[in-house]
Enzyme design. Structure first.
Site, PDB file in Angstrom:
ATOM      1  N   SER A  69      51.548  35.196  29.339  1.00  0.00           N
ATOM      2  CA  SER A  69      50.498  34.178  29.543  1.00  0.00           C
ATOM      3  C   SER A  69      49.839  33.788  28.222  1.00  0.00           C
ATOM      4  O   SER A  69      49.653  32.596  27.938  1.00  0.00           O
ATOM      5  CB  SER A  69      49.437  34.717  30.498  1.00  0.00           C
ATOM      6  N   CYS A 124      52.531  38.423  34.521  1.00  0.00           N
ATOM      7  CA  CYS A 124      51.934  37.634  35.609  1.00  0.00           C
ATOM      8  C   CYS A 124      52.997  36.927  36.433  1.00  0.00           C
ATOM      9  O   CYS A 124      52.997  36.984  37.659  1.00  0.00           O
ATOM     10  CB  CYS A 124      50.944  36.631  35.024  1.00  0.00           C
ATOM     11  N   CYS A 147      50.758  38.857  39.055  1.00  0.00           N
ATOM     12  CA  CYS A 147      49.993  37.933  39.915  1.00  0.00           C
ATOM     13  C   CYS A 147      50.840  37.096  40.868  1.00  0.00           C
ATOM     14  O   CYS A 147      50.538  37.004  42.055  1.00  0.00           O
ATOM     15  CB  CYS A 147      49.201  36.939  39.068  1.00  0.00           C
ATOM     16  N   LYS A 171      53.175  39.085  43.365  1.00  0.00           N
ATOM     17  CA  LYS A 171      52.217  39.849  44.180  1.00  0.00           C
ATOM     18  C   LYS A 171      51.583  38.947  45.233  1.00  0.00           C
ATOM     19  O   LYS A 171      51.471  39.301  46.395  1.00  0.00           O
ATOM     20  CB  LYS A 171      51.160  40.461  43.255  1.00  0.00           C
ATOM     21  N   TYR A 217      42.604  47.432  41.181  1.00  0.00           N
ATOM     22  CA  TYR A 217      43.164  46.167  41.660  1.00  0.00           C
ATOM     23  C   TYR A 217      44.533  46.374  42.323  1.00  0.00           C
ATOM     24  O   TYR A 217      44.786  45.932  43.438  1.00  0.00           O
ATOM     25  CB  TYR A 217      43.400  45.225  40.479  1.00  0.00           C
ATOM     26  N   ILE A 218      45.445  47.011  41.581  1.00  0.00           N
ATOM     27  CA  ILE A 218      46.839  47.063  42.047  1.00  0.00           C
ATOM     28  C   ILE A 218      46.959  47.921  43.296  1.00  0.00           C
ATOM     29  O   ILE A 218      47.641  47.553  44.260  1.00  0.00           O
ATOM     30  CB  ILE A 218      47.763  47.569  40.909  1.00  0.00           C
ATOM     31  N   GLU A 259      45.546  46.070  46.327  1.00  0.00           N
ATOM     32  CA  GLU A 259      46.399  44.942  46.727  1.00  0.00           C
ATOM     33  C   GLU A 259      47.683  45.430  47.405  1.00  0.00           C
ATOM     34  O   GLU A 259      48.071  44.925  48.470  1.00  0.00           O
ATOM     35  CB  GLU A 259      46.722  44.075  45.501  1.00  0.00           C
ATOM     36  N   ARG A 263      40.121  58.995  43.423  1.00  0.00           N
ATOM     37  CA  ARG A 263      39.145  60.012  43.015  1.00  0.00           C
ATOM     38  C   ARG A 263      37.698  59.598  43.235  1.00  0.00           C
ATOM     39  O   ARG A 263      36.808  60.437  43.176  1.00  0.00           O
ATOM     40  CB  ARG A 263      39.388  60.413  41.563  1.00  0.00           C
ATOM     41  N   GLY A 284      46.460  52.327  36.440  1.00  0.00           N
ATOM     42  CA  GLY A 284      46.097  51.663  35.200  1.00  0.00           C
ATOM     43  C   GLY A 284      47.295  51.206  34.379  1.00  0.00           C
ATOM     44  O   GLY A 284      48.450  51.546  34.674  1.00  0.00           O
ATOM     45  N   THR A 304      44.973  37.183  33.574  1.00  0.00           N
ATOM     46  CA  THR A 304      45.803  36.082  33.078  1.00  0.00           C
ATOM     47  C   THR A 304      44.983  34.891  32.559  1.00  0.00           C
ATOM     48  O   THR A 304      45.254  34.388  31.464  1.00  0.00           O
ATOM     49  CB  THR A 304      46.772  35.631  34.189  1.00  0.00           C
ATOM     50  N   HIS A 320      30.201  22.055  57.357  1.00  0.00           N
ATOM     51  CA  HIS A 320      30.205  22.816  58.599  1.00  0.00           C
ATOM     52  C   HIS A 320      31.412  22.447  59.464  1.00  0.00           C
ATOM     53  O   HIS A 320      31.756  21.277  59.528  1.00  0.00           O
ATOM     54  CB  HIS A 320      28.912  22.508  59.367  1.00  0.00           C
ATOM     55  N   GLU A 376      29.661  27.748  53.627  1.00  0.00           N
ATOM     56  CA  GLU A 376      28.312  27.187  53.798  1.00  0.00           C
ATOM     57  C   GLU A 376      27.242  28.277  53.817  1.00  0.00           C
ATOM     58  O   GLU A 376      26.075  28.019  53.541  1.00  0.00           O
ATOM     59  CB  GLU A 376      28.214  26.303  55.053  1.00  0.00           C
TER      60      GLU A 376
HETATM   61  P1  NDP Z   1      42.638  49.765  37.351  1.00  0.00           P
HETATM   62  O1  NDP Z   1      42.081  50.190  36.054  1.00  0.00           O
HETATM   63  O2  NDP Z   1      42.049  48.611  38.055  1.00  0.00           O
HETATM   64  O3  NDP Z   1      42.615  51.001  38.357  1.00  0.00           O
HETATM   65  C1  NDP Z   1      43.150  52.255  37.984  1.00  0.00           C
HETATM   66  C2  NDP Z   1      42.979  53.222  39.134  1.00  0.00           C
HETATM   67  O4  NDP Z   1      43.575  54.467  38.758  1.00  0.00           O
HETATM   68  C3  NDP Z   1      41.527  53.504  39.467  1.00  0.00           C
HETATM   69  O5  NDP Z   1      41.398  53.769  40.835  1.00  0.00           O
HETATM   70  C4  NDP Z   1      41.264  54.765  38.647  1.00  0.00           C
HETATM   71  O6  NDP Z   1      40.240  55.569  39.152  1.00  0.00           O
HETATM   72  C5  NDP Z   1      42.594  55.503  38.836  1.00  0.00           C
HETATM   73  N1  NDP Z   1      42.811  56.493  37.801  1.00  0.00           N
HETATM   74  C6  NDP Z   1      42.910  56.296  36.473  1.00  0.00           C
HETATM   75  N2  NDP Z   1      43.092  57.482  35.844  1.00  0.00           N
HETATM   76  C7  NDP Z   1      43.098  58.432  36.799  1.00  0.00           C
HETATM   77  C8  NDP Z   1      43.224  59.833  36.786  1.00  0.00           C
HETATM   78  N3  NDP Z   1      43.401  60.507  35.636  1.00  0.00           N
HETATM   79  N4  NDP Z   1      43.176  60.508  37.961  1.00  0.00           N
HETATM   80  C9  NDP Z   1      43.005  59.854  39.119  1.00  0.00           C
HETATM   81  N5  NDP Z   1      42.876  58.516  39.205  1.00  0.00           N
HETATM   82  C10 NDP Z   1      42.928  57.805  38.052  1.00  0.00           C
HETATM   83  O7  NDP Z   1      44.186  49.577  37.071  1.00  0.00           O
HETATM   84  P2  NDP Z   1      45.355  48.899  37.904  1.00  0.00           P
HETATM   85  O8  NDP Z   1      46.549  49.700  37.559  1.00  0.00           O
HETATM   86  O9  NDP Z   1      44.987  48.718  39.340  1.00  0.00           O
HETATM   87  O10 NDP Z   1      45.437  47.452  37.263  1.00  0.00           O
HETATM   88  C11 NDP Z   1      45.448  47.285  35.847  1.00  0.00           C
HETATM   89  C12 NDP Z   1      44.702  46.053  35.440  1.00  0.00           C
HETATM   90  O11 NDP Z   1      45.473  44.912  35.714  1.00  0.00           O
HETATM   91  C13 NDP Z   1      43.390  45.811  36.193  1.00  0.00           C
HETATM   92  O12 NDP Z   1      42.309  46.535  35.684  1.00  0.00           O
HETATM   93  C14 NDP Z   1      43.220  44.335  36.014  1.00  0.00           C
HETATM   94  O13 NDP Z   1      42.630  44.090  34.765  1.00  0.00           O
HETATM   95  C15 NDP Z   1      44.642  43.825  36.050  1.00  0.00           C
HETATM   96  N6  NDP Z   1      44.981  43.306  37.384  1.00  0.00           N
HETATM   97  C16 NDP Z   1      44.308  42.224  37.872  1.00  0.00           C
HETATM   98  C17 NDP Z   1      44.599  41.723  39.127  1.00  0.00           C
HETATM   99  C18 NDP Z   1      43.843  40.571  39.656  1.00  0.00           C
HETATM  100  O14 NDP Z   1      43.207  39.875  38.880  1.00  0.00           O
HETATM  101  N7  NDP Z   1      43.860  40.324  40.964  1.00  0.00           N
HETATM  102  C19 NDP Z   1      45.641  42.314  39.952  1.00  0.00           C
HETATM  103  C20 NDP Z   1      46.276  43.468  39.354  1.00  0.00           C
HETATM  104  C21 NDP Z   1      45.946  43.920  38.113  1.00  0.00           C
HETATM  105  P3  NDP Z   1      38.704  55.314  38.642  1.00  0.00           P
HETATM  106  O15 NDP Z   1      38.229  54.071  39.312  1.00  0.00           O
HETATM  107  O16 NDP Z   1      38.025  56.557  39.074  1.00  0.00           O
HETATM  108  O17 NDP Z   1      38.790  55.177  37.147  1.00  0.00           O
END
Ligand code: NDP
Length: 450
Positions: A14, A42, A47, A50, A176-177, A180, A197, A260, A309, A431, A436
């Site tokens: 992107s 993406c 995106c 997905k 997010y992932i 979703e 967690r 992540g 993105t 409406h 609204e």
């Molecule tokens: P996120 O950072 O959103 O979520 C990571 C998840 O993994 C959280 O639940 C986090 O827990 C958990 N986690 C991380 N480390 C550990 C650990 N050591 N032990 C247990 N749990 C852990 O990452 P994603 O992989 O979901 O997505 C990556 C990024 O991609 C997003 O942050 C976003 O920026 C982008 N994205 C955007 C979308 C959209 O716009 N619709 C769709 C998909 C991705 P905790 O919350 O406790 O840290």
């Protein structure tokens, strides 16, 4: 040796495609290298596919809902292979559209992994190129937690080409992932359990939405396991067994780790150019996208700031205009709206209640949307506004419910423009719509810290 390019862009996602295309349009000599797929995460493993998967899941649910409207639709089994083929055909069309855009703009494309030889020279396979400026737009890659057997889990890159729809999935994470794909697989008929967690999914989002999304996941049949982490994963034939920190274990034919993403810098040989990274691999930049080396830039997810993105494309466009279009524009990362395509989706712009100052006025509405009065589906929408008590400015808008991303995108314009609650109140509603509600919220629910 003279520079062949005014700008060489590493990464055709992107950020990189937009940068290369606009820079070439300004008349610069531009090269761009991509090693995997044009359009990046993406378009290929993010995106776009997905959202098709979310739509596929929603059609199944809509088939059930139709009975309440007099359509006795037999759902039948979902045809995974047919859906994946249709999705791949559209993604291939988008790949071509991306390369077409670059070609028409006059950027020279290289298929291969670019590696720094020195601060002005890159090696792409057998070729060497020199550029006055280099931009790193290599994005990110999904990461895995490190515990015994974690390599047996899939990550989001794998989810788009599974040989079939898993019968059962354990989703790890609640970002997010994870949210979703829990909705996608549950909607497509899999048994889904989600382990995370936190006490609620989607850390960082407004608490009312987090409560609402947990309820929505459960209503879609996802079994939630909050406040646990995985410690070990074993394969017993086709069955995976995930052991958890509370001493319990879960079995499924697929364990999906959505924990992540990390900046994709491995193999770039940044040291040869002297570019420094943070311990996470993220490349630090200033507000003009410059790394510690003045003529080397970084943008998009590889900088790990706001990994979205539209942010990446805005950055690519701004950098091209800055370098070759005589513009001084910078990209503000304040007030960026975002959405999670859960089922139903949620979207936010501005401050969450937890981040709002003491005294902020809070308006919340929760209701069953009109459609579900007849469908009989257990589904509630949540809508919320946060308002500055002194200036009356709307500080944040949040929604969980059908069409939330479409609605919040519109409100984001008003909020970016500094709209007040009085502006919302004098706007006439449409409406009957869900949207609204945002212009008819009159009764304050509470005050932050009150
Ligand atoms: P996120 O950072 O959103 O979520 C990571 C998840 O993994 C959280 O639940 C986090 O827990 C958990 N986690 C991380 N480390 C550990 C650990 N050591 N032990 C247990 N749990 C852990 O990452 P994603 O992989 O979901 O997505 C990556 C990024 O991609 C997003 O942050 C976003 O920026 C982008 N994205 C955007 C979308 C959209 O716009 N619709 C769709 C998909 C991705 P905790 O919350 O406790 O840290």
């Amino acid at each position: 040796m003279a520079d062949e390019f005014d700008l060489f862009v590493i990464g055709g996602g992107s950020a990189g495609v937009r940068l290369a295309r606009i820079a070439a349009g300004h008349g610069a000599r531009v090269g761009v290298a991509e090693s995997r797929f044009w359009g990046g995460t993406c378009v290929n493993v993010g995106c776009v596919p997905k959202k098709f998967m979310v739509m596929a899941a929603e059609y199944g649910l809509a088939a059930d809902d139709a009975a309440g409207f007099g359509w006795p639709i037999e759902r039948g089994a979902h045809d995974w292979a047919r859906f994946i083929a249709a999705k791949d055909q559209e993604i291939a069309r988008l790949n071509r559209a991306y390369t077409g855009l670059l070609e028409r703009a006059g950027a020279q494309m290289f298929e291969g992994y670019a590696r720094f030889v020195d601060a002005h020279t890159l090696e792409i396979g057998e070729r060497r190129v020199r550029a006055a400026r280099i931009a790193i737009a290599t994005g990110g890659l999904p990461t895995r937690l490190e515990f015994p057997g974690s390599e047996l889990a899939i990550v989001s890159d794998d989810a788009f080409h599974l040989p079939g729809r898993p019968q059962s999935v354990v989703m790890v994470g609640s970002g997010y992932i994870a949210v979703e794909f829990a909705g996608i697989f549950a909607g497509l008929g899999a048994r889904v359990e989600q382990v995370y967690r936190q006490d609620l999914p989607l850390r960082g989002f407004d608490a009312d939405l987090r409560v609402g999304v947990a309820e929505a996941l459960a209503a879609n049949g996802v079994v939630l396991h909050p406040s646990v982490t995985p410690v070990r994963l074993e394969a017993h034939g086709a069955v995976k067994k995930l052991f958890l920190s509370d001493g319990t274990s879960l079995e499924a034919d697929c364990v999906f780790m959505a924990t992540g993403r990390a900046p994709h810098v491995a193999g770039l040989n940044l040291a040869a150019a002297g570019v420094v990274t943070a311990p996470s691999g993220a490349i630090p930049i200033n507000d003009q996208f410059q790394t510690n080396i003045e003529h080397i830039y970084a943008l998009g997810d590889v900088t790990d700031r706001l990994n979205l993105t539209p942010v990446a494309t805005a950055e690519g466009h701004a950098l091209a205009d800055r370098l070759f279009g005589g513009s001084e524009r910078i990209v503000s990362l304040v007030g960026v709206p975002s959405a999670v395509f859960a089922i139903p989706p949620l979207a936010s712009v501005g401050l969450s209640e937890a981040d709002a100052p003491v005294g902020t006025r809070v308006f919340v509405a929760r209701f069953t949307p009109m459609r579900h009065a007849l469908s009989g589906r257990e589904r509630r929408s949540v809508m919320k506004l946060l308002v500055d008590p002194v200036t009356d400015t709307v500080l944040g808008a949040h929604m969980l419910g059908e069409d939330a991303p479409e609605i919040i995108q519109g409100l984001a314009v008003a909020i970016t423009a500094g709209a007040t609650k009085a502006d919302f109140d004098r706007t006439i509603g449409i409406h009957p719509t869900v949207a609204e509600e945002f212009v008819t919220m009159r009764t304050q629910t509470r005050v932050v810290g009150g």
